[in-house]
Design a protein around this motif. Structure first.
Motif, PDB file in Angstrom:
ATOM      1  N   SER A  76       0.825  -1.212   0.000  1.00 17.40           N
ATOM      2  CA  SER A  76       0.000   0.000   0.000  1.00 17.40           C
ATOM      3  C   SER A  76       0.857   1.260   0.000  1.00 17.40           C
ATOM      4  CB  SER A  76      -0.918   0.018   1.232  1.00 17.40           C
ATOM      5  OG  SER A  76      -0.186   0.401   2.381  1.00 17.40           O
ATOM      6  N   ASP A  77       0.194   2.404  -0.225  1.00 14.69           N
ATOM      7  CA  ASP A  77       0.863   3.707  -0.200  1.00 14.69           C
ATOM      8  C   ASP A  77       0.684   4.411   1.137  1.00 14.69           C
ATOM      9  OD1 ASP A  77       1.915   3.727  -2.807  1.00 14.69           O
ATOM     10  OD2 ASP A  77      -0.030   4.289  -3.642  1.00 14.69           O
ATOM     11  N   ASP A  78       0.274   3.685   2.165  1.00 18.51           N
ATOM     12  CA  ASP A  78      -0.025   4.291   3.460  1.00 18.51           C
ATOM     13  C   ASP A  78       1.231   4.836   4.130  1.00 18.51           C
ATOM     14  OD1 ASP A  78      -1.639   5.136   5.490  1.00 18.51           O
ATOM     15  OD2 ASP A  78      -2.246   3.147   6.169  1.00 18.51           O
ATOM     16  N   VAL A  79       1.014   5.588   5.216  1.00 16.00           N
ATOM     17  CA  VAL A  79       2.112   6.182   5.979  1.00 16.00           C
ATOM     18  C   VAL A  79       2.437   5.337   7.213  1.00 16.00           C
ATOM     19  CG1 VAL A  79       1.565   8.526   5.246  1.00 16.00           C
ATOM     20  CG2 VAL A  79       0.480   7.597   7.303  1.00 16.00           C
ATOM     21  N   HIS A  80       3.532   5.714   7.897  1.00 15.27           N
ATOM     22  CA  HIS A  80       3.913   5.135   9.191  1.00 15.27           C
ATOM     23  C   HIS A  80       4.261   3.651   9.097  1.00 15.27           C
ATOM     24  CE1 HIS A  80       3.468   5.383  13.801  1.00 15.27           C
ATOM     25  NE2 HIS A  80       4.416   6.215  13.411  1.00 15.27           N
ATOM     26  N   LYS A  81       4.949   3.290   8.040  1.00  9.53           N
ATOM     27  CA  LYS A  81       5.383   1.909   7.907  1.00  9.53           C
ATOM     28  C   LYS A  81       6.647   1.682   8.727  1.00  9.53           C
ATOM     29  CE  LYS A  81       3.316   1.227   3.358  1.00  9.53           C
ATOM     30  NZ  LYS A  81       3.516   0.696   1.995  1.00  9.53           N
ATOM     31  N   LEU A  82       6.895   0.422   9.074  1.00  8.58           N
ATOM     32  CA  LEU A  82       8.033   0.107   9.925  1.00  8.58           C
ATOM     33  C   LEU A  82       9.346   0.616   9.340  1.00  8.58           C
ATOM     34  CD1 LEU A  82       7.265  -3.553  11.104  1.00  8.58           C
ATOM     35  CD2 LEU A  82       6.718  -1.403  12.246  1.00  8.58           C
TER      36      LEU A  82
END
Length: 369
Positions: A76-82
């Motif tokens: 996904s293009d989401d934020v706050h990834k590890l």
């Protein structure tokens, strides 16, 4: 001494012990519960330092990580990834911070809300030398106070201890349940620096160290030195890198043990070897050495400009390498490349580790195969 200082001292003691990974996470959770209030359970992860991709998770009460969460993390293009948090300068952030206080547009936040959470804090578990061995996710319910500055400073302070503890726990697991040649070994010494017990295969490693004579009961100087530093417990890193008799490098790690009041110390000996993902990438996709280096940096979230600076080449050259890598891997973008590597080489290890936790067997690090 404040409550947070006492908690930090407890984390240091827990992380210094030669524990298995699940026990480390459980004991660290017990300390955190009194220092940084959280909802339900912490989410503990191990990451491969060479790629920053997940190799295991531990969520008490969640034996299987939902597949859709893995897809969200890597597709996904989401934020706050590890990877974004662990490679950041601070190494810690909250979802509310990265969304300017309004996380409602984030699929990650909506998934948290479905589980009863609201706030999400991610902490990278990074050693003092910069290697990332894991991550921690903490959550709070709607209406609860925001994670404050003192809590974040406490977590940042204990992160290197937890990273070193995770690294040590993975080594202990490999030593006690070896998978084959190249596995580490473990020797436990008493307070007089005499051998108390050993794991299979460690005698060969001890014999390869200079100036020792295992048959005559004389341990190598490097083992004794690391054991002495570990028992002193003065904050000195109990680790050494030694050139062996056979010409290979061996790394020694020391950890004090609490054995019913007796002074004991564990010394782990591991052959130093390059990151396992690098030869896998070359074999799987037919990459050149330079393409391998570019791919490794892509996996770690580096931009074209950052890769160019790291490899001392032009951005145009990086783009040319990326085009060749994408063609060989059969992907169209960086995100697709990261997902292909994770789901091919890391998800099998990730899922196998879930089974290992269920069977009380040691967790493994690194990619599968």
């Amino acid at each position: 001494m404040t409550d947070l200082q006492r908690a930090a001292d407890r984390i240091a003691r827990v992380a210094a012990a030669p524990l298995d990974l699940v026990t480390l996470w459980q004991e660290a959770t017990d300390v955190l519960s009194g220092a940084v209030p959280f909802y339900w359970t912490p989410c503990w992860y191990t990451l491969d330092p060479a790629s920053l991709l997940m190799t295991s998770h531990f969520h008490d009460g969640m034996p299987e990580f939902p597949q859709e969460w893995l897809q969200a993390e890597y597709l996904s293009d989401d934020v706050h990834k590890l990877v974004d948090v662990t490679r950041s300068g601070a190494g810690i952030s909250t979802l509310h911070e990265v969304t300017g206080g309004d996380p409602s547009g984030s699929p990650r936040w909506r998934a948290n809300m479905e589980m009863g959470g609201d706030q999400e804090l991610i902490l990278g578990l990074r050693t003092r030398t910069g290697e990332v061995w894991g991550a921690l996710g903490l959550y709070r319910e709607p209406g609860e106070p925001m994670f404050d500055r003192a809590e974040k400073e406490f977590l940042t302070a204990v992160a290197p201890r937890l990273a070193e503890g995770a690294r040590r726990a993975l080594l202990v697991g490999e030593a006690t349940d070896p998978e084959g040649p190249g596995s580490p070994g473990l020797v436990i010494l008493d307070g007089r620096f005499e051998t108390h017990s050993t794991t299979p295969g460690v005698d060969d490693l001890l014999a390869d160290l200079p100036d020792g004579d295992v048959g005559a009961g004389r341990l190598p100087t490097a083992v004794l030195a690391v054991a002495a530093r570990a028992l002193r417990g003065d904050g000195t890193t109990a680790m050494a890198r030694v050139l062996s008799r056979s010409g290979r490098w061996l790394v020694l790690h020391g950890a004090p043990m609490d054995a019913a009041g007796e002074r004991r110390v564990a010394v782990i000996i591991e052959p130093a070897h390059p990151a396992r993902i690098l030869p896998l990438l070359m074999a799987a996709y037919g990459l050149t050495e330079r393409e391998r280096d570019v791919t490794a940096l892509v996996l770690q979230g580096s931009s074209t400009a950052q890769i160019a600076r790291e490899l001392v080449v032009s951005p145009h050259t990086v783009q040319q390498h990326l085009k060749s890598i994408f063609d060989k891997a059969g992907v169209r973008s960086r995100r697709d490349l990261v997902a292909a590597v994770f789901f091919t080489h890391y998800e099998p290890r990730f899922r196998d580790n879930e089974g290992r936790v269920a069977r009380s067997r040691p967790v493994r690090g690194g990619p599968a195969g």
